[in-house]
Design a protein around this motif. Structure first.
Motif, mmCIF file in Angstrom:
data_model
loop_
_atom_site.group_PDB
_atom_site.id
_atom_site.type_symbol
_atom_site.label_atom_id
_atom_site.label_comp_id
_atom_site.label_asym_id
_atom_site.label_seq_id
_atom_site.Cartn_x
_atom_site.Cartn_y
_atom_site.Cartn_z
ATOM 1 N N ARG A 50 0.832 -1.209 0.000
ATOM 2 C CA ARG A 50 0.000 0.000 0.000
ATOM 3 C C ARG A 50 0.871 1.266 0.000
ATOM 4 N N ALA A 53 2.055 1.732 -3.401
ATOM 5 C CA ALA A 53 0.976 2.196 -4.289
ATOM 6 C C ALA A 53 0.475 3.590 -3.922
ATOM 7 N N THR A 54 1.175 4.280 -3.051
ATOM 8 C CA THR A 54 0.843 5.648 -2.594
ATOM 9 C C THR A 54 -0.466 5.710 -1.812
ATOM 10 N N LEU A 55 -0.895 4.577 -1.280
ATOM 11 C CA LEU A 55 -2.166 4.567 -0.549
ATOM 12 C C LEU A 55 -1.962 4.664 0.951
ATOM 13 N N LEU A 81 1.787 2.963 -12.367
ATOM 14 C CA LEU A 81 1.561 1.827 -11.479
ATOM 15 C C LEU A 81 0.142 1.271 -11.612
ATOM 16 N N TRP A 83 -2.462 -1.169 -9.457
ATOM 17 C CA TRP A 83 -2.616 -1.783 -8.126
ATOM 18 C C TRP A 83 -3.859 -2.662 -8.121
ATOM 19 N N PRO A 85 -5.916 -4.791 -5.475
ATOM 20 C CA PRO A 85 -6.027 -5.154 -4.064
ATOM 21 C C PRO A 85 -6.520 -6.592 -3.874
ATOM 22 N N ASP A 86 -6.424 -7.079 -2.649
ATOM 23 C CA ASP A 86 -6.841 -8.462 -2.407
ATOM 24 C C ASP A 86 -8.357 -8.613 -2.545
ATOM 25 N N HIS A 87 -9.092 -7.570 -2.205
ATOM 26 C CA HIS A 87 -10.517 -7.597 -2.501
ATOM 27 C C HIS A 87 -10.985 -6.175 -2.781
ATOM 28 N N PHE A 88 -12.009 -6.059 -3.587
ATOM 29 C CA PHE A 88 -12.529 -4.729 -3.905
ATOM 30 C C PHE A 88 -14.018 -4.846 -4.181
ATOM 31 N N GLY A 89 -14.707 -3.753 -3.993
ATOM 32 C CA GLY A 89 -16.153 -3.760 -4.209
ATOM 33 C C GLY A 89 -16.485 -3.231 -5.586
ATOM 34 N N ALA A 90 -17.261 -3.997 -6.312
ATOM 35 C CA ALA A 90 -17.738 -3.504 -7.611
ATOM 36 C C ALA A 90 -18.944 -2.603 -7.351
ATOM 37 N N ARG A 150 -8.993 -3.659 -15.045
ATOM 38 C CA ARG A 150 -8.959 -2.269 -14.582
ATOM 39 C C ARG A 150 -7.524 -1.821 -14.327
#
Lengths: 334, 542
Positions: A50, A53-55, A81, A83, A85-90, A150
């Motif tokens: 993270r 990834a500048t987060l 870059l 990135w 993530p391990d999970h994300f919300g659509a 994405r």
């Protein structure tokens, strides 16, 4: 092509209150390299990724991606870059194509270039048949492909993938691995975190092992498998009685019997490199032993990782949580 | 779909419109309103104009609109970005080329568009009521437009506050919205609003009587308010090195300057077109100013050299102005607050002495106290945070607002006790802490109460605690100035490195060294980053 390393991390520290998530992590990845990032839950993988990834913000240390400091030039870093993530919300009520179209717009793509890029990434990730399906009604594998699509929209130089294969069935995992292989072939640099070490070993040029916020090993999968502690493990099988082999071994210096196996034995041989192995085999044959099998034993990656953790354990304070070694499932062994 | 697919629009607006218009929530609200309106018009037509049924239906419709514009739409705004915080969506958005500003503006515009869509869909019914019903379409239109205009600003505030990822904050916001809607419904029903009645009625009357002046006032206050709240929200979404405090302060300066100009104009030309709204403009400006200054005082300074680069570029004057007034964080907010308070006091006193009726009794002593106490009142929570809660794990912002809320509650407690015991001297205790002392003095003046018997003692106590507060602030500020020097040097050397690299690149390959500039370099060829002594804006642990 620039010779600047694609990722440079120097003495990175990150703490959350009293918990030190990352403690002095330093490493660098060259352009085009695919690196595996391995560690137990809570080892500091996601925090490090993270920050890359500048987060997230480091408390101390310097991180550069494609030569840009993540603190000073977060926008430039984000341009190069990708990135995942391990999970994300659509988004509900938004279909796959609209989802990608939105992110393409947000990444600054305009007009025909945007439409073309969206089509390209959908082709690459085989999402075309699903383009009208709502983005929140996809299977886990399809969701991961959407997320990868994405990530690829801005054609990033470096991809940071956090547990991309987690929760995927074997078929989806294989498909995903193939996509990663193609991307690696295109010269993309990648940092991939996973718990499944064997899969990473097949995809990665180099492996970073992290434990309790510290890098405990950085090297290729082979450098880890072939234990570099100065002892080589060898399995020898002979056609005649095994006793002859065992008696012969007792007379040799620098050789220790580890265990007897069917029609042979496992030995620990002191020394490093192929020369030691070659000389050992030559001596076996020269002394008249009927050798039918001679094999250097490779450690499983998990086993090697646990070995490293054991070695590190003596030098470091006792961990507060369950050590990574004991958290591993034996069924994952190579 | 072709129009919203255009590249002209903000991506967030396009996505939110696509998503919002398909959502069952919007469909339900839209259809309910349409159904309600159709029913209202039909019933109105059947019962005849002026009948009690028609009036009741009119009132129901107004309440429905109030619920939509004051509760429904702002509630949706309250969750506008919290939905993005859910499931890592906000991370994916942050990694795009969309700035925090365009993200938040996109959200706001899409909600306003939905509000406008509902408004547009209601227009045909208003026209019908003009022909067949009892309504005066002009006042109905004015009422709906005013409601929409107010809702637009309320939505902006809610979108900005939705960037603060705190459930408690959201609950408080929703409670506030519920309170506001209840107040509005009471107003429609003709219920007396108590203390709120006169100003609210005066506001409604002024809008009715002079919509032009009301519109000017709305633009003069609404636009800066919009930019202020949007910058405030963007601050929570942007990378840490991005500076949103300085634009907020500049907007406030502009607003104060405008208020000042209006007051000066009003002093020179009494009875001109600005006459009716000068005091209101100043009041709203002060309200926004205090709100913004509170956040400025609650913020820690940025530990990232990039934040200071824009100021360091202008050499000594740039650095001085930055340190004294414009750098983000409390150290520069202290002199900024003092400057604003002094300027506003000067303006207000000048205006009041010239424009108030000769018989008006303005107690200047209390008046000055209110302005003089403003800087220590706004900075006291920060000082209390350092001295009492310095080692706690509570973030600086939470700490600040906690102390501020406690000070307010302390004043309320003292006031209630003084009332219950009929002993006004108890209020003297409120003067111990600058924020509660400020409330004591400000409220006293607003209420037009006569001087308290312990006025002198209260002033001395408030003065001592204020001086102590400011001494701690000054000492801390001087310590922070040392860090500013380091950060400014780093910012400057980084700029020099950039220029040197650009110059070298044109001749040959980049050398990758800053030796020529004399700046310290790390083994990686970048300026050495020392451990910042400020605390970074620490994101929450996942």
């Amino acid at each position: 092509m620039s010779t600047t390393p694609i990722i440079e991390v120097e003495n990175l520290h990150r703490s959350f209150g009293a918990v030190q998530a990352v403690r002095g992590v330093s490493f660098r990845l060259e352009r085009g390299q695919v690196a595996g990032f391995i560690g137990a839950n809570g080892a500091g993988k996601t925090t490090t990724m993270r920050i890359l990834a500048t987060l997230d913000l480091a408390n101390h240390g310097q991180v550069r991606v494609a030569g840009f400091d993540v603190l000073e030039h977060p926008a430039r870093v984000r341009n190069v870059l990708g990135w995942m993530p391990d999970h994300f919300g659509a988004y509900p009520s938004i279909d796959v194509q609209e989802y990608l179209d939105f992110f393409a717009r947000a990444m600054g793509l305009r007009g025909k270039a945007r439409t073309k890029r969206v089509t390209e990434v959908m082709d690459f990730t085989e999402l075309h048949p699903l383009k009208t399906r709502p983005s929140d009604r996809l299977s886990k594998g399809q969701t991961q492909r959407l997320c990868l699509a994405r990530t690829l929209l801005n054609d990033p130089q470096v991809l940071i993938l956090d547990e991309p294969a987690a929760g995927l069935d074997p078929k989806a995992r294989l498909e995903f691995k193939n996509l990663v292989r193609i991307l690696a072939g295109q010269g993309k640099s990648m940092l991939i975190s996973s718990h499944i070490l064997t899969e990473l070993a097949e995809m990665c040029d180099t492996m970073l092992f992290i434990d309790q916020g510290q890098i405990v090993h950085h090297g290729s999968a082979d450098s880890l498998r072939f234990d570099d502690t100065g002892v080589l493990s060898v399995c020898v099988r002979v056609s005649g009685p095994v006793e002859a082999l065992l008696d012969w071994a007792k007379l040799q210096t620098g050789l220790r019997l580890r265990e007897e196996v069917r029609a042979g034995a496992m030995f620990d041989l002191e020394g490093r490199g192929e020369e030691v192995l070659r000389d050992f085999l030559r001596k076996l044959v020269a002394d008249g032993l009927p050798v039918i099998e001679f094999q250097r034993e490779r450690q499983g990656l998990e086993e090697a990782f646990i070995g490293i953790l054991r070695q590190q354990g003596g030098a470091r304070p006792r961990p507060r949580y369950e050590p990574a070694a004991s958290a591993k499932s034996p069924s994952n062994k190579n | 779909m072709t129009l919203i697919s255009s590249d002209l629009f903000n991506p967030m607006l396009v996505r939110d419109l696509r998503q919002g218009l398909r959502s069952s929530r919007f469909t339900f609200v839209f259809l309910s309103l349409q159904g309600g309106m159709a029913f209202f018009v039909a019933m109105g037509l059947l019962s005849g104009s002026g009948s009690s049924v028609a009036q009741a239906l009119e009132q129901t419709l107004i309440i429905g609109l109030l619920l939509f514009y004051l509760l429904g739409l702002p509630m949706a705004a309250t969750f506008a970005l919290s939905a993005e915080f859910h499931d890592n969506r906000i991370d994916l958005l942050k990694l795009t080329q969309m700035s925090a500003r365009s993200l938040i503006w996109g959200k706001w515009i899409s909600l306003v568009m939905q509000g406008l869509m509902v408004f547009t869909s209601l227009l045909p019914y208003l026209i019908l009521t003009y022909f067949f019903g009892s309504w005066d379409w002009q006042s109905a239109l004015l009422a709906i437009v005013s409601l929409l205009a107010f809702s637009v600003l309320l939505v902006a505030l809610c979108v900005a506050l939705s960037c603060v990822n705190s459930m408690l904050f959201r609950i408080l916001l929703i409670l506030g919205l519920l309170g506001l809607t209840m107040l509005a419904i009471q107003l429609v029903n003709g219920t007396n609003l108590g203390a709120w009645e006169p100003p609210v009625r005066a506001l409604i009357t002024s809008v009715k009587n002079d919509p032009g002046i009301a519109a000017s006032l709305y633009i003069a206050i609404g636009l800066p308010f919009l930019f202020l709240v949007m910058e405030f929200g963007a601050h929570f979404l942007s990378p840490a090195a991005e500076n949103h405090d300085t634009p907020q302060r500049l907007i406030l300066c502009g607003l104060i300057a405008l208020a000042g100009l209006t007051m000066v104009f009003d002093m020179w030309y009494p009875g001109s077109f600005v006459d009716t709204f000068t005091d209101r403009f100043f009041f709203f400006t002060a309200l926004m100013g205090v709100w913004m200054l509170m956040f400025a005082a609650a913020t820690n300074p940025s530990p990232y050299p990039d934040t200071y680069r824009a100021f360091a570029r202008f050499g000594l004057p740039g650095k001085f102005i930055g340190r004294a007034f414009l750098y983000p964080g409390w150290p520069s907010s202290a002199p900024f607050i003092m400057l604003v308070a002094a300027f506003c006091a000067m303006l207000a006193v000048a205006w009041a002495s010239l424009r108030l009726p000769s018989g008006a009794n303005l107690d200047y002593n209390w008046f000055y106290m209110t302005f003089m106490l403003l800087p220590p009142a706004l900075l006291f929570p920060q000082v209390a945070g350092w001295l009492i809660l310095g080692r706690s794990r509570i973030s600086a912002g939470t700490r600040y607002f906690l102390v501020m809320a406690l000070s307010f509650l302390f004043y309320v407690f003292c006031a209630l006790l003084a009332n219950a015991t009929a002993e006004p001297k108890i209020l003297l205790y409120a003067s111990v802490f600058p924020p509660s002392a400020w409330i004591l003095f400000a409220f006293h003046q607003l209420d037009g109460l006569p001087g308290l018997p312990f006025q002198g003692t209260a002033q001395i106590i408030a003065g001592i605690s204020s001086i102590l507060t400011m001494v701690v602030v000054v000492v801390r500020t001087l310590r922070v100035w040392g860090n500013f020097t380091k950060l400014e040097q780093m910012a400057r050397s980084a700029s020099q490195v950039k220029r040197a690299r650009a110059a070298t690149k044109s001749v040959t390959e980049v050398v990758g060294s800053t030796a020529s500039t004399g700046a310290p370099v790390s083994p990686l060829g970048a300026p050495v980053r020392s451990q910042p002594t400020f605390r970074a804006k620490a994101p929450k642990q996942e």
